[in-house]
Design an enzyme around this catalytic site. Structure first.
Site, short mmCIF file in Angstrom:
data_model
loop_
_atom_site.label_atom_id
_atom_site.label_comp_id
_atom_site.label_asym_id
_atom_site.label_seq_id
_atom_site.Cartn_x
_atom_site.Cartn_y
_atom_site.Cartn_z
N SER A 1 4.86 0.95 0.78
CA SER A 1 5.82 0.50 -0.23
C SER A 1 6.09 1.56 -1.29
O SER A 1 7.19 1.66 -1.80
CB SER A 1 5.32 -0.78 -0.89
OG SER A 1 4.04 -0.59 -1.43
N LYS B 1 -8.28 2.16 2.63
CA LYS B 1 -7.28 2.16 3.70
C LYS B 1 -7.19 3.50 4.42
O LYS B 1 -6.30 3.73 5.21
CB LYS B 1 -5.93 1.78 3.12
CG LYS B 1 -5.94 0.43 2.44
CD LYS B 1 -4.65 0.21 1.69
CE LYS B 1 -4.76 -1.00 0.80
NZ LYS B 1 -3.57 -1.14 -0.04
N GLY C 1 -4.87 6.61 8.07
CA GLY C 1 -4.58 5.69 6.99
C GLY C 1 -3.52 4.70 7.44
O GLY C 1 -2.69 5.03 8.28
N THR D 1 0.83 -1.21 0.00
CA THR D 1 0.00 0.00 0.00
C THR D 1 0.85 1.25 0.00
O THR D 1 2.05 1.20 0.28
CB THR D 1 -0.94 0.02 1.22
OG1 THR D 1 -1.99 0.93 0.96
CG2 THR D 1 -0.22 0.42 2.48
#
Length: 178
Positions: free
Chosen positions: A129, A38, A50, A5
């Site tokens: 990421s 998210k 988040g 994510t």
């Protein structure tokens, strides 16, 4: 580094916005879901949160953080510090693999399971990421565009998605203020 994510948050001109992509990755090779959400509004729409990391862990952290916000009557810093302390000390919570960005109209904070609560120097931050890509995009957009906060967060995620295989273009954007 947490895979799966990217979350970006920015404060500009009385608006705080947070964007997250929708990809849920299982292991290193399988995309399980394309449109996960998210990013959430908490505390009656006054706080954004988040997560990057395991989905199940994130739900636990959202619930814990929201209870801390209620306990400390919306005090973002106090709620974040207390969550980080509990996360670091609790034998079950300490196994959670995630990071969170939480934000209100005055500040943006990163909370990690190592007990860290970090307020960035600048009014924007990204994790996950694709966080480095989104962060670079935010820096350029913040200083060299007239985009509002919500558009800036979304564009940063689109740039990250074009570079990071664990980030997609199914983007959720939430904003407060303005």
């Amino acid at each position: 580094m947490l895979k799966g994510t990217t979350i970006a948050a920015v404060r500009k001109q009385g608006i705080t916005a947070m964007a997250g992509d929708g990809q849920v990755t299982f292991g290193n090779a399988i995309i399980m879901k394309h449109q996960a959400c998210k990013v959430r509004e908490l505390y009656g729409g006054k706080v954004l949160a988040g997560f990057a990391g395991s989905v199940a862990d994130a739900f636990t952290l959202f619930e814990k953080f929201e209870s801390k916000l209620e306990e400390f009557r919306g005090n973002l810093t106090r709620a974040a510090v207390e969550l980080a302390k509990e996360w670091r000390r609790d034998k079950i919570l300490m196994k959670l693999e995630a990071m969170m960005i939480v934000a209100d109209l005055q500040q943006i904070l990163i909370i990690s399971g190592n007990g860290e609560v970090i307020e960035p120097d600048q009014p924007y931050i990204a994790i996950g990421s694709g966080g480095a890509y989104a962060m670079a995009a935010l820096k350029g957009l913040y200083h060299h565009s007239a985009l509002p906060a919500d558009s800036m967060a979304e564009e940063a995620l689109k740039i990250a998605a074009s570079l990071c295989v664990y980030t997609n273009e199914h983007i959720t954007v939430k904003r407060i203020g303005g």
